[in-house]
Design a protein around this motif. Structure first.
Motif, PDB file in Angstrom:
ATOM      1  N   LYS A 145      23.964  39.369  49.274  1.00  0.00           N
ATOM      2  CA  LYS A 145      22.636  40.193  49.880  1.00  0.00           C
ATOM      3  C   LYS A 145      22.325  41.471  49.143  1.00  0.00           C
ATOM      4  N   LEU A 146      23.566  42.175  48.352  1.00  0.00           N
ATOM      5  CA  LEU A 146      23.199  43.065  47.672  1.00  0.00           C
ATOM      6  C   LEU A 146      22.254  42.988  46.167  1.00  0.00           C
ATOM      7  N   LEU A 147      22.806  41.741  45.647  1.00  0.00           N
ATOM      8  CA  LEU A 147      22.145  41.487  44.531  1.00  0.00           C
ATOM      9  C   LEU A 147      20.786  40.806  44.845  1.00  0.00           C
ATOM     10  N   GLN A 148      20.665  40.132  45.795  1.00  0.00           N
ATOM     11  CA  GLN A 148      19.251  39.636  46.043  1.00  0.00           C
ATOM     12  C   GLN A 148      18.263  40.913  46.530  1.00  0.00           C
ATOM     13  N   HIS A 149      18.904  42.140  47.157  1.00  0.00           N
ATOM     14  CA  HIS A 149      18.195  43.249  47.435  1.00  0.00           C
ATOM     15  C   HIS A 149      17.750  43.894  46.211  1.00  0.00           C
ATOM     16  N   PHE A 150      18.332  43.880  45.233  1.00  0.00           N
ATOM     17  CA  PHE A 150      18.059  44.606  44.038  1.00  0.00           C
ATOM     18  C   PHE A 150      17.491  43.564  42.905  1.00  0.00           C
ATOM     19  N   GLN A 151      17.218  42.348  43.259  1.00  0.00           N
ATOM     20  CA  GLN A 151      16.914  41.368  42.415  1.00  0.00           C
ATOM     21  C   GLN A 151      17.568  41.185  40.954  1.00  0.00           C
ATOM     22  N   ILE A 152      19.069  40.919  41.444  1.00  0.00           N
ATOM     23  CA  ILE A 152      20.022  40.849  40.374  1.00  0.00           C
ATOM     24  C   ILE A 152      20.430  39.329  40.400  1.00  0.00           C
ATOM     25  N   THR A 153      19.987  38.633  39.260  1.00  0.00           N
ATOM     26  CA  THR A 153      20.245  37.154  39.100  1.00  0.00           C
ATOM     27  C   THR A 153      21.724  36.733  38.502  1.00  0.00           C
ATOM     28  N   THR A 154      22.535  37.803  37.972  1.00  0.00           N
ATOM     29  CA  THR A 154      23.592  37.458  37.454  1.00  0.00           C
ATOM     30  C   THR A 154      24.734  36.790  38.151  1.00  0.00           C
ATOM     31  N   PRO A 155      25.252  35.607  37.794  1.00  0.00           N
ATOM     32  CA  PRO A 155      26.187  34.843  38.744  1.00  0.00           C
ATOM     33  C   PRO A 155      27.495  35.666  38.959  1.00  0.00           C
ATOM     34  N   ALA A 156      27.906  34.966  40.358  1.00  0.00           N
ATOM     35  CA  ALA A 156      29.143  35.787  40.795  1.00  0.00           C
ATOM     36  C   ALA A 156      30.108  35.089  41.216  1.00  0.00           C
ATOM     37  N   ILE A 157      31.539  35.119  41.118  1.00  0.00           N
ATOM     38  CA  ILE A 157      32.415  34.537  41.620  1.00  0.00           C
ATOM     39  C   ILE A 157      33.502  35.238  42.626  1.00  0.00           C
ATOM     40  N   SER A 158      34.222  34.656  43.249  1.00  0.00           N
ATOM     41  CA  SER A 158      35.044  35.369  44.211  1.00  0.00           C
ATOM     42  C   SER A 158      36.473  35.988  43.549  1.00  0.00           C
ATOM     43  N   TYR A 159      36.707  37.336  43.800  1.00  0.00           N
ATOM     44  CA  TYR A 159      37.961  37.646  43.390  1.00  0.00           C
ATOM     45  C   TYR A 159      38.392  38.336  44.584  1.00  0.00           C
ATOM     46  N   HIS A 160      39.601  37.803  45.261  1.00  0.00           N
ATOM     47  CA  HIS A 160      40.081  38.625  46.455  1.00  0.00           C
ATOM     48  C   HIS A 160      41.332  38.562  46.690  1.00  0.00           C
ATOM     49  N   GLN A 161      41.939  39.179  47.641  1.00  0.00           N
ATOM     50  CA  GLN A 161      43.293  39.159  48.057  1.00  0.00           C
ATOM     51  C   GLN A 161      44.074  37.721  47.660  1.00  0.00           C
ATOM     52  N   HIS A 162      43.558  36.727  48.298  1.00  0.00           N
ATOM     53  CA  HIS A 162      44.356  35.495  48.289  1.00  0.00           C
ATOM     54  C   HIS A 162      43.804  34.577  46.895  1.00  0.00           C
ATOM     55  N   ASN A 163      43.224  35.008  46.002  1.00  0.00           N
ATOM     56  CA  ASN A 163      43.123  34.205  44.906  1.00  0.00           C
ATOM     57  C   ASN A 163      43.241  35.170  43.668  1.00  0.00           C
ATOM     58  N   ARG A 164      43.608  36.223  43.715  1.00  0.00           N
ATOM     59  CA  ARG A 164      43.445  37.440  42.498  1.00  0.00           C
ATOM     60  C   ARG A 164      44.549  36.973  41.395  1.00  0.00           C
ATOM     61  N   PHE A 165      45.619  36.275  41.672  1.00  0.00           N
ATOM     62  CA  PHE A 165      46.552  35.826  40.634  1.00  0.00           C
ATOM     63  C   PHE A 165      45.920  34.846  39.628  1.00  0.00           C
ATOM     64  N   GLU A 166      45.617  33.681  40.452  1.00  0.00           N
ATOM     65  CA  GLU A 166      45.050  32.480  39.619  1.00  0.00           C
ATOM     66  C   GLU A 166      43.651  33.111  38.785  1.00  0.00           C
ATOM     67  N   ARG A 167      43.000  33.910  39.665  1.00  0.00           N
ATOM     68  CA  ARG A 167      41.316  34.202  39.192  1.00  0.00           C
ATOM     69  C   ARG A 167      41.634  35.140  37.999  1.00  0.00           C
ATOM     70  N   GLU A 168      42.639  35.774  38.131  1.00  0.00           N
ATOM     71  CA  GLU A 168      43.054  36.773  37.178  1.00  0.00           C
ATOM     72  C   GLU A 168      43.106  36.301  35.736  1.00  0.00           C
ATOM     73  N   ILE A 169      43.670  35.220  35.622  1.00  0.00           N
ATOM     74  CA  ILE A 169      43.689  34.369  34.510  1.00  0.00           C
ATOM     75  C   ILE A 169      42.379  33.822  33.939  1.00  0.00           C
ATOM     76  N   ASP A 170      41.686  33.430  34.733  1.00  0.00           N
ATOM     77  CA  ASP A 170      40.188  33.038  34.205  1.00  0.00           C
ATOM     78  C   ASP A 170      39.505  34.167  33.913  1.00  0.00           C
ATOM     79  N   LEU A 171      39.441  35.137  34.567  1.00  0.00           N
ATOM     80  CA  LEU A 171      38.825  36.470  34.065  1.00  0.00           C
ATOM     81  C   LEU A 171      39.093  37.208  32.673  1.00  0.00           C
ATOM     82  N   LEU A 172      40.321  37.145  32.778  1.00  0.00           N
ATOM     83  CA  LEU A 172      40.942  37.683  31.275  1.00  0.00           C
ATOM     84  C   LEU A 172      40.547  36.796  30.080  1.00  0.00           C
ATOM     85  N   LEU A 173      40.454  35.451  30.521  1.00  0.00           N
ATOM     86  CA  LEU A 173      39.926  34.488  29.390  1.00  0.00           C
ATOM     87  C   LEU A 173      38.531  34.849  28.745  1.00  0.00           C
TER      88      LEU A 173
END
Length: 280
Positions: free
Chosen positions: A44-72
């Protein structure tokens, strides 16, 4: 080897979208990927400011596995932005883990400052802003919660907490037990939003108010530090006992000595000498 990317910590509004900075919008538009606590909320924030950059989730429950992907992604030269649902990433937020990992991998981290509920509430509280400590959310388990409050009972700096509405009354009752009913407190809710409310009074009055009125919204609690009249002068034996308690809770000798020096007639160096007399 290609140059590594940059992780940007982008502060976002805690309510009012007009608090978004020009720099934050530019960075979010220019990075390759946005890691967001809740992609639907951030969408909703991205849409308001017309930002089209792709987004992925990074939160409390997936942070460890997602961290590997983001570091890569970062090691491959891509620039990433980390955002939370509201405020600055890594403050009472799992973003801390990613920032720590980036430093360990020599990946550049750049902050894009934004609003933070804790500092906003402190600034408007009318309580001392010269020295303060941020405690975030108190532990939910009774034993850990009581241990934390015990260490804060004689803290003379202004204290800042976050709390959910369904726990407000319980937290106020705990404050009453450990800080006393006459300690000043400010409850700030829905900061920068339409129904923003900043209430100021004693802990006793706050309990009366919120046992008759349903708490709504996320709260930031700002509590006055202990006054000098509340802080007794401890004997060396009592100081050693307090040092033992703090060290048993995980503090180092240095940390425990620094903590007690804030409320003692002895210097940190003198208290540290007492701490050295305590066996591991």
């Amino acid at each position: 080897m290609s140059q590594q990317g940059i992780l940007y910590l982008v502060g976002t509004p805690i309510g009012n979208l007009e608090d978004m900075t020009f720099r934050a919008v530019r960075i979010l538009k220019n990075v390759d990927l946005i890691a967001a606590e809740d992609t639907r909320h951030t969408g909703k924030l991205l849409q308001h400011f017309q930002i089209t950059t792709p987004a992925i989730s990074y939160h409390q429950h997936n942070r460890f596995e997602r961290e590997i992907d983001l570091l890569l992604e970062l090691k491959q030269g891509k620039n990433l932005a980390l955002v939370t649902d509201a405020g600055m990433p890594s403050i009472s937020d799992p973003g801390y883990d990613l920032v720590k990992a980036c430093h360990e991998h020599q990946i550049l981290v750049i902050p894009i400052p934004g609003v933070t509920a804790a500092i906003t509430a402190l600034a408007v509280s009318g309580l001392s802003t010269e020295r303060f400590c941020f405690e975030g959310f108190l532990p939910t388990k009774t034993k850990e919660r009581r241990e934390r409050l015990e260490t804060l009972k004689l803290e003379n700096r202004t204290l800042i907490f976050y709390e959910a509405p369904h726990r407000i009354v319980e937290t106020l009752e705990d404050f009453n037990e450990y800080f006393g009913e006459n300690r000043m407190i400010v409850l700030a809710r829905e900061l920068t939003k339409l129904y923003e409310e900043i209430w100021r009074g004693t802990i006793k009055d706050a309990i009366v108010l919120y046992t008759s009125e349903q708490p709504k919204g996320e709260y930031t609690l700002v509590v006055a530090g202990a006054s000098l009249t509340e802080i007794p002068e401890l004997s060396e034996a009592q100081l050693k006992q307090e040092l033992y308690k703090l060290m048993n809770q995980g503090m180092t000798r240095s940390q425990a000595s620094r903590h007690l020096a804030e409320t003692s007639h002895l210097s940190r160096r003198q208290i540290y000498q007492l701490a050295l007399e305590i066996e591991d």
